[in-house]
Design a protein around this motif. Structure first.
Motif, PDB file in Angstrom:
ATOM      1  N   VAL A 141     102.610  11.647  48.997  1.00  0.00           N
ATOM      2  CA  VAL A 141     103.033  12.922  48.424  1.00  0.00           C
ATOM      3  C   VAL A 141     104.065  13.621  49.307  1.00  0.00           C
ATOM      4  CG1 VAL A 141     102.253  15.214  47.653  1.00  0.00           C
ATOM      5  CG2 VAL A 141     100.789  13.205  47.318  1.00  0.00           C
ATOM      6  N   ILE A 142     105.105  14.147  48.680  1.00  0.00           N
ATOM      7  CA  ILE A 142     106.113  14.972  49.347  1.00  0.00           C
ATOM      8  C   ILE A 142     105.853  16.412  48.927  1.00  0.00           C
ATOM      9  CG2 ILE A 142     108.570  15.380  49.711  1.00  0.00           C
ATOM     10  CD1 ILE A 142     107.588  12.557  50.496  1.00  0.00           C
ATOM     11  N   THR A 143     105.710  17.310  49.899  1.00  0.00           N
ATOM     12  CA  THR A 143     105.373  18.693  49.577  1.00  0.00           C
ATOM     13  C   THR A 143     106.442  19.663  50.080  1.00  0.00           C
ATOM     14  OG1 THR A 143     104.093  18.946  51.631  1.00  0.00           O
ATOM     15  CG2 THR A 143     102.903  18.231  49.664  1.00  0.00           C
ATOM     16  N   ALA A 144     106.452  20.844  49.486  1.00  0.00           N
ATOM     17  CA  ALA A 144     107.383  21.897  49.899  1.00  0.00           C
ATOM     18  C   ALA A 144     106.981  22.400  51.282  1.00  0.00           C
ATOM     19  CB  ALA A 144     107.369  23.042  48.892  1.00  0.00           C
ATOM     20  N   PRO A 145     107.905  22.419  52.239  1.00  0.00           N
ATOM     21  CA  PRO A 145     107.562  22.878  53.587  1.00  0.00           C
ATOM     22  C   PRO A 145     107.485  24.390  53.703  1.00  0.00           C
ATOM     23  CG  PRO A 145     109.865  22.248  53.502  1.00  0.00           C
ATOM     24  CD  PRO A 145     109.276  21.905  52.162  1.00  0.00           C
ATOM     25  N   VAL A 192     104.835  10.770  37.662  1.00  0.00           N
ATOM     26  CA  VAL A 192     105.725  11.532  38.524  1.00  0.00           C
ATOM     27  C   VAL A 192     106.416  12.586  37.678  1.00  0.00           C
ATOM     28  CG1 VAL A 192     107.735  11.452  40.029  1.00  0.00           C
ATOM     29  CG2 VAL A 192     106.094   9.558  40.039  1.00  0.00           C
ATOM     30  N   VAL A 193     106.142  13.834  37.963  1.00  0.00           N
ATOM     31  CA  VAL A 193     106.754  14.931  37.211  1.00  0.00           C
ATOM     32  C   VAL A 193     107.688  15.687  38.152  1.00  0.00           C
ATOM     33  CG1 VAL A 193     106.378  17.024  35.869  1.00  0.00           C
ATOM     34  CG2 VAL A 193     104.726  15.135  35.739  1.00  0.00           C
ATOM     35  N   MET A 194     108.983  15.573  37.912  1.00  0.00           N
ATOM     36  CA  MET A 194     109.959  16.247  38.768  1.00  0.00           C
ATOM     37  C   MET A 194     110.030  17.720  38.392  1.00  0.00           C
ATOM     38  SD  MET A 194     113.934  15.168  39.446  1.00  0.00           S
ATOM     39  CE  MET A 194     113.415  13.632  40.219  1.00  0.00           C
ATOM     40  N   PRO A 195     109.928  18.626  39.366  1.00  0.00           N
ATOM     41  CA  PRO A 195     109.981  20.054  39.047  1.00  0.00           C
ATOM     42  C   PRO A 195     111.322  20.457  38.453  1.00  0.00           C
ATOM     43  CG  PRO A 195     110.113  19.695  41.426  1.00  0.00           C
ATOM     44  CD  PRO A 195     109.775  18.385  40.815  1.00  0.00           C
ATOM     45  N   GLU A 196     111.286  21.297  37.443  1.00  0.00           N
ATOM     46  CA  GLU A 196     112.496  21.736  36.765  1.00  0.00           C
ATOM     47  C   GLU A 196     113.195  22.846  37.544  1.00  0.00           C
ATOM     48  OE1 GLU A 196     114.000  20.488  34.214  1.00  0.00           O
ATOM     49  OE2 GLU A 196     112.465  18.962  33.827  1.00  0.00           O
ATOM     50  N   LEU A 197     114.463  23.071  37.238  1.00  0.00           N
ATOM     51  CA  LEU A 197     115.209  24.138  37.880  1.00  0.00           C
ATOM     52  C   LEU A 197     114.550  25.489  37.588  1.00  0.00           C
ATOM     53  CD1 LEU A 197     117.318  21.807  38.004  1.00  0.00           C
ATOM     54  CD2 LEU A 197     119.075  23.554  37.713  1.00  0.00           C
ATOM     55  N   GLY A 198     114.475  26.328  38.602  1.00  0.00           N
ATOM     56  CA  GLY A 198     113.865  27.642  38.439  1.00  0.00           C
ATOM     57  C   GLY A 198     112.365  27.648  38.691  1.00  0.00           C
ATOM     58  N   THR A 199     111.781  26.472  38.987  1.00  0.00           N
ATOM     59  CA  THR A 199     110.349  26.402  39.277  1.00  0.00           C
ATOM     60  C   THR A 199     110.052  27.001  40.647  1.00  0.00           C
ATOM     61  OG1 THR A 199     110.104  24.371  37.966  1.00  0.00           O
ATOM     62  CG2 THR A 199     108.357  24.874  39.546  1.00  0.00           C
ATOM     63  N   ASP A 205     103.034  22.745  47.844  1.00  0.00           N
ATOM     64  CA  ASP A 205     103.110  22.253  46.461  1.00  0.00           C
ATOM     65  C   ASP A 205     103.819  20.899  46.433  1.00  0.00           C
ATOM     66  OD1 ASP A 205     101.833  24.469  45.527  1.00  0.00           O
ATOM     67  OD2 ASP A 205     103.607  25.414  44.631  1.00  0.00           O
ATOM     68  N   THR A 206     103.444  20.063  45.460  1.00  0.00           N
ATOM     69  CA  THR A 206     104.021  18.726  45.356  1.00  0.00           C
ATOM     70  C   THR A 206     105.436  18.751  44.796  1.00  0.00           C
ATOM     71  OG1 THR A 206     101.842  17.701  45.059  1.00  0.00           O
ATOM     72  CG2 THR A 206     103.755  16.441  44.315  1.00  0.00           C
ATOM     73  N   ILE A 207     106.374  18.174  45.553  1.00  0.00           N
ATOM     74  CA  ILE A 207     107.766  18.007  45.116  1.00  0.00           C
ATOM     75  C   ILE A 207     107.907  16.696  44.343  1.00  0.00           C
ATOM     76  CG2 ILE A 207     110.116  17.567  45.917  1.00  0.00           C
ATOM     77  CD1 ILE A 207     109.495  20.422  46.348  1.00  0.00           C
ATOM     78  N   GLY A 208     107.259  15.653  44.854  1.00  0.00           N
ATOM     79  CA  GLY A 208     107.349  14.328  44.250  1.00  0.00           C
ATOM     80  C   GLY A 208     106.631  13.339  45.142  1.00  0.00           C
ATOM     81  N   TYR A 209     107.025  12.048  45.032  1.00  0.00           N
ATOM     82  CA  TYR A 209     106.406  11.004  45.843  1.00  0.00           C
ATOM     83  C   TYR A 209     107.481  10.198  46.557  1.00  0.00           C
ATOM     84  CZ  TYR A 209     102.321  12.155  43.046  1.00  0.00           C
ATOM     85  OH  TYR A 209     101.302  12.820  42.434  1.00  0.00           O
ATOM     86  N   MET A 210     107.132   9.687  47.738  1.00  0.00           N
ATOM     87  CA  MET A 210     108.072   8.896  48.511  1.00  0.00           C
ATOM     88  C   MET A 210     108.484   7.665  47.732  1.00  0.00           C
ATOM     89  SD  MET A 210     107.592   7.407  52.399  1.00  0.00           S
ATOM     90  CE  MET A 210     107.480   9.056  53.098  1.00  0.00           C
ATOM     91  N   GLY A 211     109.790   7.397  47.719  1.00  0.00           N
ATOM     92  CA  GLY A 211     110.286   6.261  46.961  1.00  0.00           C
ATOM     93  C   GLY A 211     111.369   5.499  47.696  1.00  0.00           C
ATOM     94  N   ALA A 212     112.062   4.626  46.952  1.00  0.00           N
ATOM     95  CA  ALA A 212     113.169   3.843  47.511  1.00  0.00           C
ATOM     96  C   ALA A 212     114.290   3.780  46.481  1.00  0.00           C
ATOM     97  CB  ALA A 212     112.697   2.449  47.897  1.00  0.00           C
TER      98      ALA A 212
END
Length: 298
Positions: A141-145, A192-199, A205-212
C-alpha cells in the motif's frame, strides 16, 4: 463563518474566563488539547473548501511527450488550491508513504540525482519493498504522507510512457507529491481505485499500490517532491536550465531531494528511516549512482 481565526485571539479570552490565573493548574492542561483540536478542525475546514473549489474547476488533459495523458488542473487553479489549504505553519508530523518494515529499503541508484541512461539525473526517490525489486506477493500500500488534495492522475494503458500510473497530491504544507509507477487494476486480485481529482486525502489514506508500470521492470514507488521555492531557483539557474535542455525527462518542476530536510521538510526524517541496500543484479540495468556535483562537472 470561517472558523480558522488566529489561535491566540480565539483561545486566550476563553482561557482567561476559565481561570488561567493559575498557569500550573490550568494553563498547559487546558491549552494543549484545545489547540490540537483547533488545528485539526481548521485543516478539515480548508480541505473541504478546496474540494468544493476543485469540483467546479476545469480538468486539463496534459499529453506526455512519450505517451499517456495526465488529467490535472491549470497552474493558476492549483495555486488557488495551494493558497486555500496551506497552513500558516509547516506540519511537523508525517507518515511514511510505504510502511517501514524489514523489507522496505532504498537503493543508491534510486536516490535523487542518481545518473540515468543518457546522463540525465533521477529527480525523485525510489522506494523498494522486495528483494531485487521483484513483484510483491501481496499488494504494498502507498499512503498519503500528509493531508492534502489530489491535483492530478494518470491511468496509462498500455505503459508507453515513463511513469505510467501516477497520482499527484498537493499537501497542506504547500508541497506537491508525485507517486509514480503505481500498480494496474489487473496486477492484484485487490481492486485498485485511483483517487479522482479534487479528492481530499488525509495522512495515511491509500493512494494506490506499488507497481512497475511505465518504463521500468522494477516494482517500486518513485516519490517526487516539488516546491514553488525550488522552481523559482531552477528557472534562474544555468545549471538546471542545462539539465532540462539535455533531457525532456528532466522538465523543471521544482523537484527537491526527498531525503534533504532543508529542501523537502520534515518528511525527510521519515524517509531517512528506511534502510539502504545494494541490488547488484538490478543495478546493472541502470548506470551507477553519481552525486550531484559529479554529474554537473561532466
Amino acid at each position: 463563518m470561517n472558523i480558522c481565526i488566529p489561535f491566540r485571539k480565539a483561545i486566550v479570552p476563553f482561557a482567561f474566563t476559565l481561570g488561567v490565573m493559575n498557569p500550573i493548574k490550568f494553563g498547559p492542561a487546558l491549552r494543549t488539547p484545545v489547540k490540537d483540536t483547533f488545528v485539526k478542525t481548521c485543516i478539515v475546514d480548508k480541505l473541504s473548501q478546496a474540494a468544493d473549489m476543485a469540483h467546479s474547476m476545469e480538468i486539463k488533459n496534459d499529453t506526455n511527450f512519450t505517451g499517456g495523458i495526465t488529467r490535472t488542473f491549470s497552474k493558476e487553479n492549483i495555486e488557488k488550491l495551494r493558497q486555500t489549504i496551506s497552513r500558516p505553519t509547516t506540519p511537523t508530523d508525517y507518515t511514511a508513504p510505504v510502511k517501514n518494515d524489514k523489507n522496505v529499503y532504498l537503493e543508491p541508484f534510486g536516490m535523487f540525482f542518481a545518473k540515468r541512461p543518457g546522463g540525465r539525473p533521477h529527480l525523485g526517490l525510489d522506494i523498494f519493498a522486495t528483494p531485487l525489486a521483484k513483484k510483491p506477493k501481496e499488494p504494498v500500500v502507498i499512503t498519503a504522507p500528509v493531508d492534502g488534495i489530489v491535483i492530478s492522475n494518470k491511468k496509462a494503458n498500455p505503459d508507453n510512457n515513463l511513469v505510467a500510473n501516477c497520482v499527484g497530491l498537493l499537501g497542506v504544507d504547500g508541497r506537491k507529491y508525485a507517486f509514480d509507477h503505481l500498480a494496474r487494476a489487473t496486477d492484484y486480485k485487490t481492486s485498485v481505485v485511483m483517487p479522482e481529482l479534487g479528492t481530499v486525502m488525509h495522512k495515511g489514506d491509500t493512494i494506490g499500490y506499488m507497481g512497475a508500470t511505465g518504463e521500468t521492470s522494477l516494482w517500486h514507488l518513485h516519490l517526487g517532491i516539488e516546491t514553488e521555492e525550488q522552481l523559482a531557483k531552477q528557472q534562474n539557474s544555468v545549471m538546471w536550465q542545462k539539465i532540462s535542455k539535455n533531457s525532456p525527462y528532466s522538465k523543471l518542476k521544482g523537484q527537491v531531494d526527498p531525503l534533504n530536510e532543508e529542501e523537502a521538510g520534515l518528511i525527510a526524517r521519515k524517509l531517512n528511516e528506511y534502510s539502504i541496500q545494494n541490488m547488484s543484479s538490478a543495478k546493472k540495468m541502470l548506470l551507477p549512482y553519481e552525486g550531484r556535483n559529479k554529474y554537473l562537472n561532466k
